[in-house]
Motif scaffolding. Structure first.
Motif, PDB file in Angstrom:
ATOM      1  N   ASN A  77       0.802  -1.210  -0.088  1.00 17.61           N
ATOM      2  CA  ASN A  77      -0.274  -0.020  -0.248  1.00 17.61           C
ATOM      3  C   ASN A  77       0.694   1.396  -0.082  1.00 17.61           C
ATOM      4  O   ASN A  77       0.711   2.196  -0.796  1.00 17.61           O
ATOM      5  CB  ASN A  77      -1.023  -0.052   1.309  1.00 17.61           C
ATOM      6  N   GLN A  78       1.933   1.316   0.858  1.00 18.64           N
ATOM      7  CA  GLN A  78       2.795   2.589   0.935  1.00 18.64           C
ATOM      8  C   GLN A  78       3.456   2.818  -0.332  1.00 18.64           C
ATOM      9  O   GLN A  78       3.710   3.921  -0.631  1.00 18.64           O
ATOM     10  CB  GLN A  78       3.605   2.298   2.216  1.00 18.64           C
ATOM     11  N   TYR A  81       0.678   1.106  -4.115  1.00 21.66           N
ATOM     12  CA  TYR A  81      -0.594   1.767  -4.069  1.00 21.66           C
ATOM     13  C   TYR A  81      -0.802   3.307  -4.264  1.00 21.66           C
ATOM     14  O   TYR A  81      -1.480   3.663  -4.977  1.00 21.66           O
ATOM     15  CB  TYR A  81      -1.582   1.110  -3.169  1.00 21.66           C
ATOM     16  N   LYS A  82      -0.151   3.769  -3.215  1.00 19.71           N
ATOM     17  CA  LYS A  82      -0.467   5.256  -2.958  1.00 19.71           C
ATOM     18  C   LYS A  82       0.148   5.890  -4.360  1.00 19.71           C
ATOM     19  O   LYS A  82      -0.192   7.087  -4.540  1.00 19.71           O
ATOM     20  CB  LYS A  82       0.381   5.783  -1.966  1.00 19.71           C
ATOM     21  N   ARG A  83       1.075   5.476  -4.884  1.00 19.05           N
ATOM     22  CA  ARG A  83       1.733   6.053  -6.065  1.00 19.05           C
ATOM     23  C   ARG A  83       1.042   6.081  -7.526  1.00 19.05           C
ATOM     24  O   ARG A  83       0.846   6.844  -8.116  1.00 19.05           O
ATOM     25  CB  ARG A  83       2.977   5.486  -6.304  1.00 19.05           C
ATOM     26  N   TYR A  85      -2.583   4.726  -7.535  1.00 19.34           N
ATOM     27  CA  TYR A  85      -3.990   4.701  -7.546  1.00 19.34           C
ATOM     28  C   TYR A  85      -4.835   5.701  -8.249  1.00 19.34           C
ATOM     29  O   TYR A  85      -5.952   5.582  -8.770  1.00 19.34           O
ATOM     30  CB  TYR A  85      -4.384   4.586  -6.169  1.00 19.34           C
ATOM     31  N   SER A 112      -7.585   2.503   6.109  1.00 22.21           N
ATOM     32  CA  SER A 112      -8.398   3.704   5.345  1.00 22.21           C
ATOM     33  C   SER A 112      -7.968   4.808   6.359  1.00 22.21           C
ATOM     34  O   SER A 112      -8.473   5.798   5.523  1.00 22.21           O
ATOM     35  CB  SER A 112      -9.764   3.177   5.505  1.00 22.21           C
ATOM     36  N   THR A 115      -5.271   6.250   3.987  1.00 26.08           N
ATOM     37  CA  THR A 115      -5.377   5.707   2.424  1.00 26.08           C
ATOM     38  C   THR A 115      -6.785   5.781   1.835  1.00 26.08           C
ATOM     39  O   THR A 115      -7.607   5.457   2.525  1.00 26.08           O
ATOM     40  CB  THR A 115      -4.807   4.352   2.185  1.00 26.08           C
ATOM     41  N   ASP A 116      -6.921   6.329   0.593  1.00 33.23           N
ATOM     42  CA  ASP A 116      -7.960   6.379  -0.172  1.00 33.23           C
ATOM     43  C   ASP A 116      -8.213   4.973  -0.712  1.00 33.23           C
ATOM     44  O   ASP A 116      -7.368   4.504  -1.693  1.00 33.23           O
ATOM     45  CB  ASP A 116      -8.138   7.327  -1.123  1.00 33.23           C
ATOM     46  N   TRP A 120      -8.890  -0.179  -4.078  1.00 37.85           N
ATOM     47  CA  TRP A 120      -8.377  -1.557  -3.320  1.00 37.85           C
ATOM     48  C   TRP A 120      -9.769  -2.360  -3.537  1.00 37.85           C
ATOM     49  O   TRP A 120     -10.652  -1.987  -3.162  1.00 37.85           O
ATOM     50  CB  TRP A 120      -8.239  -1.170  -1.871  1.00 37.85           C
TER      51      TRP A 120
END
Length: 217
Positions: A77-78, A81-83, A85, A112, A115-116, A120
């Motif tokens: 995620n870190q 995903y964050k890059r 999404y 959550s 993170t948006d 996911w």
């Protein structure tokens, strides 16, 4: 000496720069297809509108050991995903064993907070369907007894597993998945390979636009 520097800057330097760019373009125009016809997630999921088709998917199998799963999930995620999404077509899919819904709800709620989660998808599946999906990837890896794989996989818009055939750290060179426990692999390999796919999509879209312009003339 001054004449040489002028000539170098005018002629040789641009040539060197062009060769460098050409090599970079070659790298970013090729990410091998390792498996065709991966099973679509919609075939085993009861959640509507979740599919691998027409998506760039990163897919993980997190298993029933929450401690192990949480570390892998938060790494993915870190770092990844964050890059990605916000990008079009991107989604992250986590396959979870049926019966672990209560255990995972706390992990997902924790995620959550910072993170948006709109890209996911957390899919619960029974052992048979989970194994069926995993087997369709046709990798040399296995799910452990908890249904966990330490690797995350790239599935492209045409339901093909993408990876590497010349990975310097893998026996035989074929890299089917990216170890979620390794921050360096997620940063230096998975992110690079997702960038390659988006580069390919960009170049393909540009070709289509050129063809439309040419046909309209």
């Amino acid at each position: 000496m001054k004449k040489f520097l002028v000539l170098f800057s005018l002629f040789l330097l641009p040539l060197v720069f062009y060769i460098f760019l050409s090599k970079g373009i070659y790298k970013y125009s090729n990410l091998p297809i390792l498996t065709e016809n991966v099973l679509d997630i919609k075939e085993i999921s009861t959640i509507k509108n979740v599919s691998f088709s027409n998506k760039i998917s990163v897919v993980c199998f997190l298993g029933s050991d929450i401690k192990t799963a949480k570390a892998s999930l938060f790494n993915l995620n870190q770092i990844v995903y964050k890059r990605y999404y916000p990008k079009p077509f991107f989604q992250a899919v986590a396959i979870l064993p049926e019966g672990t819904e209560n255990e995972y709800i706390n992990v997902i709620n924790e995620l959550s907070v910072f993170t948006d989660l709109s890209k996911w998808h957390f899919i619960y599946a029974d052992t048979t369907n989970m194994q069926l999906l995993f087997n369709s990837f046709k990798t040399p890896y296995k799910l452990n007894k908890n249904g966990y794989s330490e690797y995350v996989y790239i599935i492209d818009k045409e339901l093909r597993l993408r990876g590497r055939k010349d990975d310097e750290d893998t026996v035989g060179g074929e890299l089917f998945g990216y170890n979620m426990r390794s921050v360096s692999i997620l940063k230096n390999k998975l992110k690079d390979d997702i960038d390659i796919i988006y580069y390919q999509l960009k170049k393909s879209a540009e070709k289509q636009q050129r063809r439309k312009r040419e046909n309209s003339q």
